[in-house]
Each structure stands twice: as structure tokens, then as C-alpha cells.
Design a protein around this motif. Structure first.
Motif, PDB file in Angstrom:
ATOM      1  N   THR A  63      41.939  33.215  39.593  1.00  0.00           N
ATOM      2  CA  THR A  63      41.884  32.888  41.020  1.00  0.00           C
ATOM      3  C   THR A  63      40.683  33.498  41.720  1.00  0.00           C
ATOM      4  N   GLY A  64      40.045  34.488  41.097  1.00  0.00           N
ATOM      5  CA  GLY A  64      38.933  35.188  41.738  1.00  0.00           C
ATOM      6  C   GLY A  64      39.398  36.125  42.837  1.00  0.00           C
ATOM      7  N   ILE A  65      40.649  36.585  42.743  1.00  0.00           N
ATOM      8  CA  ILE A  65      41.223  37.452  43.770  1.00  0.00           C
ATOM      9  C   ILE A  65      41.269  38.900  43.277  1.00  0.00           C
ATOM     10  N   TYR A  66      40.755  39.784  44.133  1.00  0.00           N
ATOM     11  CA  TYR A  66      40.889  41.221  43.916  1.00  0.00           C
ATOM     12  C   TYR A  66      42.128  41.682  44.674  1.00  0.00           C
ATOM     13  N   THR A  67      42.952  42.493  44.041  1.00  0.00           N
ATOM     14  CA  THR A  67      44.094  43.105  44.701  1.00  0.00           C
ATOM     15  C   THR A  67      43.824  44.594  44.783  1.00  0.00           C
ATOM     16  N   LEU A  68      43.602  45.070  46.010  1.00  0.00           N
ATOM     17  CA  LEU A  68      43.366  46.486  46.243  1.00  0.00           C
ATOM     18  C   LEU A  68      44.702  47.147  46.546  1.00  0.00           C
ATOM     19  N   LEU A  90      48.363  53.640  49.020  1.00  0.00           N
ATOM     20  CA  LEU A  90      49.614  54.370  49.172  1.00  0.00           C
ATOM     21  C   LEU A  90      49.636  55.016  50.548  1.00  0.00           C
ATOM     22  N   ARG A  91      50.714  54.766  51.291  1.00  0.00           N
ATOM     23  CA  ARG A  91      50.882  55.391  52.601  1.00  0.00           C
ATOM     24  C   ARG A  91      52.347  55.729  52.784  1.00  0.00           C
ATOM     25  N   ASN A  92      52.622  56.984  53.082  1.00  0.00           N
ATOM     26  CA  ASN A  92      53.990  57.459  53.321  1.00  0.00           C
ATOM     27  C   ASN A  92      54.939  57.068  52.192  1.00  0.00           C
ATOM     28  N   GLY A  93      54.461  57.146  50.952  1.00  0.00           N
ATOM     29  CA  GLY A  93      55.295  56.839  49.796  1.00  0.00           C
ATOM     30  C   GLY A  93      55.458  55.356  49.520  1.00  0.00           C
ATOM     31  N   ASN A  94      54.798  54.500  50.277  1.00  0.00           N
ATOM     32  CA  ASN A  94      54.886  53.057  50.078  1.00  0.00           C
ATOM     33  C   ASN A  94      53.582  52.506  49.533  1.00  0.00           C
ATOM     34  N   VAL A  95      53.684  51.606  48.557  1.00  0.00           N
ATOM     35  CA  VAL A  95      52.507  50.959  47.995  1.00  0.00           C
ATOM     36  C   VAL A  95      52.204  49.713  48.823  1.00  0.00           C
ATOM     37  N   ILE A  96      50.920  49.537  49.150  1.00  0.00           N
ATOM     38  CA  ILE A  96      50.457  48.380  49.912  1.00  0.00           C
ATOM     39  C   ILE A  96      49.443  47.650  49.046  1.00  0.00           C
ATOM     40  N   TRP A  97      49.605  46.332  48.905  1.00  0.00           N
ATOM     41  CA  TRP A  97      48.675  45.509  48.157  1.00  0.00           C
ATOM     42  C   TRP A  97      47.922  44.616  49.134  1.00  0.00           C
ATOM     43  N   ILE A  98      46.606  44.606  49.011  1.00  0.00           N
ATOM     44  CA  ILE A  98      45.753  43.761  49.844  1.00  0.00           C
ATOM     45  C   ILE A  98      45.029  42.784  48.907  1.00  0.00           C
ATOM     46  N   ASP A  99      45.294  41.486  49.063  1.00  0.00           N
ATOM     47  CA  ASP A  99      44.609  40.470  48.268  1.00  0.00           C
ATOM     48  C   ASP A  99      43.366  40.012  49.005  1.00  0.00           C
ATOM     49  N   VAL A 100      42.230  40.053  48.302  1.00  0.00           N
ATOM     50  CA  VAL A 100      40.940  39.710  48.899  1.00  0.00           C
ATOM     51  C   VAL A 100      40.269  38.638  48.050  1.00  0.00           C
ATOM     52  N   ASP A 101      39.798  37.581  48.698  1.00  0.00           N
ATOM     53  CA  ASP A 101      39.079  36.513  48.011  1.00  0.00           C
ATOM     54  C   ASP A 101      37.739  37.077  47.527  1.00  0.00           C
ATOM     55  N   GLY A 102      37.531  37.072  46.226  1.00  0.00           N
ATOM     56  CA  GLY A 102      36.318  37.627  45.644  1.00  0.00           C
ATOM     57  C   GLY A 102      35.064  36.836  45.979  1.00  0.00           C
ATOM     58  N   ARG A 103      35.224  35.598  46.423  1.00  0.00           N
ATOM     59  CA  ARG A 103      34.060  34.774  46.763  1.00  0.00           C
ATOM     60  C   ARG A 103      33.565  35.039  48.180  1.00  0.00           C
ATOM     61  N   THR A 104      34.514  35.265  49.097  1.00  0.00           N
ATOM     62  CA  THR A 104      34.152  35.396  50.513  1.00  0.00           C
ATOM     63  C   THR A 104      34.341  36.798  51.072  1.00  0.00           C
ATOM     64  N   GLY A 105      35.172  37.601  50.423  1.00  0.00           N
ATOM     65  CA  GLY A 105      35.491  38.932  50.928  1.00  0.00           C
ATOM     66  C   GLY A 105      36.573  38.914  51.995  1.00  0.00           C
ATOM     67  N   GLN A 106      37.140  37.747  52.256  1.00  0.00           N
ATOM     68  CA  GLN A 106      38.186  37.616  53.275  1.00  0.00           C
ATOM     69  C   GLN A 106      39.523  38.136  52.740  1.00  0.00           C
ATOM     70  N   VAL A 107      40.227  38.908  53.585  1.00  0.00           N
ATOM     71  CA  VAL A 107      41.579  39.358  53.230  1.00  0.00           C
ATOM     72  C   VAL A 107      42.485  38.150  53.317  1.00  0.00           C
ATOM     73  N   MET A 108      43.208  37.890  52.227  1.00  0.00           N
ATOM     74  CA  MET A 108      44.080  36.725  52.156  1.00  0.00           C
ATOM     75  C   MET A 108      45.528  37.066  52.491  1.00  0.00           C
ATOM     76  N   SER A 109      45.971  38.232  52.020  1.00  0.00           N
ATOM     77  CA  SER A 109      47.354  38.633  52.294  1.00  0.00           C
ATOM     78  C   SER A 109      47.495  40.129  52.128  1.00  0.00           C
ATOM     79  N   ARG A 110      48.592  40.613  52.690  1.00  0.00           N
ATOM     80  CA  ARG A 110      48.936  42.025  52.603  1.00  0.00           C
ATOM     81  C   ARG A 110      50.441  42.093  52.364  1.00  0.00           C
ATOM     82  N   SER A 111      50.851  42.937  51.432  1.00  0.00           N
ATOM     83  CA  SER A 111      52.282  43.073  51.180  1.00  0.00           C
ATOM     84  C   SER A 111      52.619  44.542  50.946  1.00  0.00           C
ATOM     85  N   GLY A 112      53.859  44.875  51.183  1.00  0.00           N
ATOM     86  CA  GLY A 112      54.327  46.241  51.011  1.00  0.00           C
ATOM     87  C   GLY A 112      54.041  47.077  52.228  1.00  0.00           C
TER      88      GLY A 112
END
Length: 103
Positions: A72-77, A80-102
Motif C-alpha cells: 500500500t505504500g503506507i508507513y505506520t508510526l 506510546l502515551r499514558n500506557g496506550n499505543v497510538i498508530w498513525i498511518d501515513v501515505d508514503g507518497r504524499t506524507g499525508q496522515v491517513m488515519s489514527r487509532s488507539g
């Protein structure tokens, strides 16, 4: 009681951390990311991190690392904040944040 807390934390972390790809799959993703950067189809990881990491650090999150999906060409960064894992999906072609979860 202390052992129970350790066991609960271990179970929580095991559930929160995704299963990693097999070494040969990971190598293939790394090669695809490198090839995409060399051909100008993907932004360098450092450019993507420069866009996302400072913003998340200002929100009190600690950067843990990334995964790259060559299909997909997606980087998932991962953060960790306050014991919770956060995933940020970023389009590797444009650098745009696509989604955030957690978190």
C-alpha cells in the motif's frame, strides 16, 4: 498482588503490539521502500517522521518506531502515551496522515 500486576501488564502489551512480519517479508518491504525512494515514488522515512513525530511529542507521546507496507505504500508510526499505543498511518507518497487509532 505485585505478580498479578506484572502478568496483567504483560498480557496488555502482548495484545497491544502487532505481530511482526516474517524476516523475509520485512526484507522485501525494506527493499520496496528503498526502491520507491530511489525512484521518487515514496518520501524518505525521515521526512515523514519530521512531519508527524514533533506534533505527537507535543501531545505527550513517545515515538516507538514504524512499519512499512510495500503493498500500500503506507508507513505506520507507533507512539506510546499514558500506557496506550497510538498508530498513525501515513501515505508514503504524499506524507499525508491517513488515519489514527488507539490512545
Amino acid at each position: 498482588m505485585k505478580m498479578f500486576g506484572v502478568l496483567c501488564l504483560g498480557a496488555y502489551l502482548a495484545a497491544a503490539v502487532p505481530v511482526h512480519a516474517a524476516p523475509q517479508d520485512r526484507r522485501s518491504d525494506q527493499e520496496a521502500a528503498r526502491e520507491g525512494r530511489l525512484q521518487g515514488r515514496l518520501l524518505p522515512l525521515r521526512a515523514i517522521e519530521a512531519r508527524v513525530v514533533p506534533q505527537m511529542e507535543r501531545q505527550g507521546a513517545r515515538y516507538l518506531g514504524f512499519d512499512f507496507d510495500s503493498g500500500t505504500g503506507i508507513y505506520t508510526l507507533k507512539f506510546l502515551r499514558n500506557g496506550n499505543v497510538i498508530w498513525i498511518d501515513v501515505d508514503g507518497r504524499t506524507g499525508q496522515v491517513m488515519s489514527r487509532s488507539g490512545g
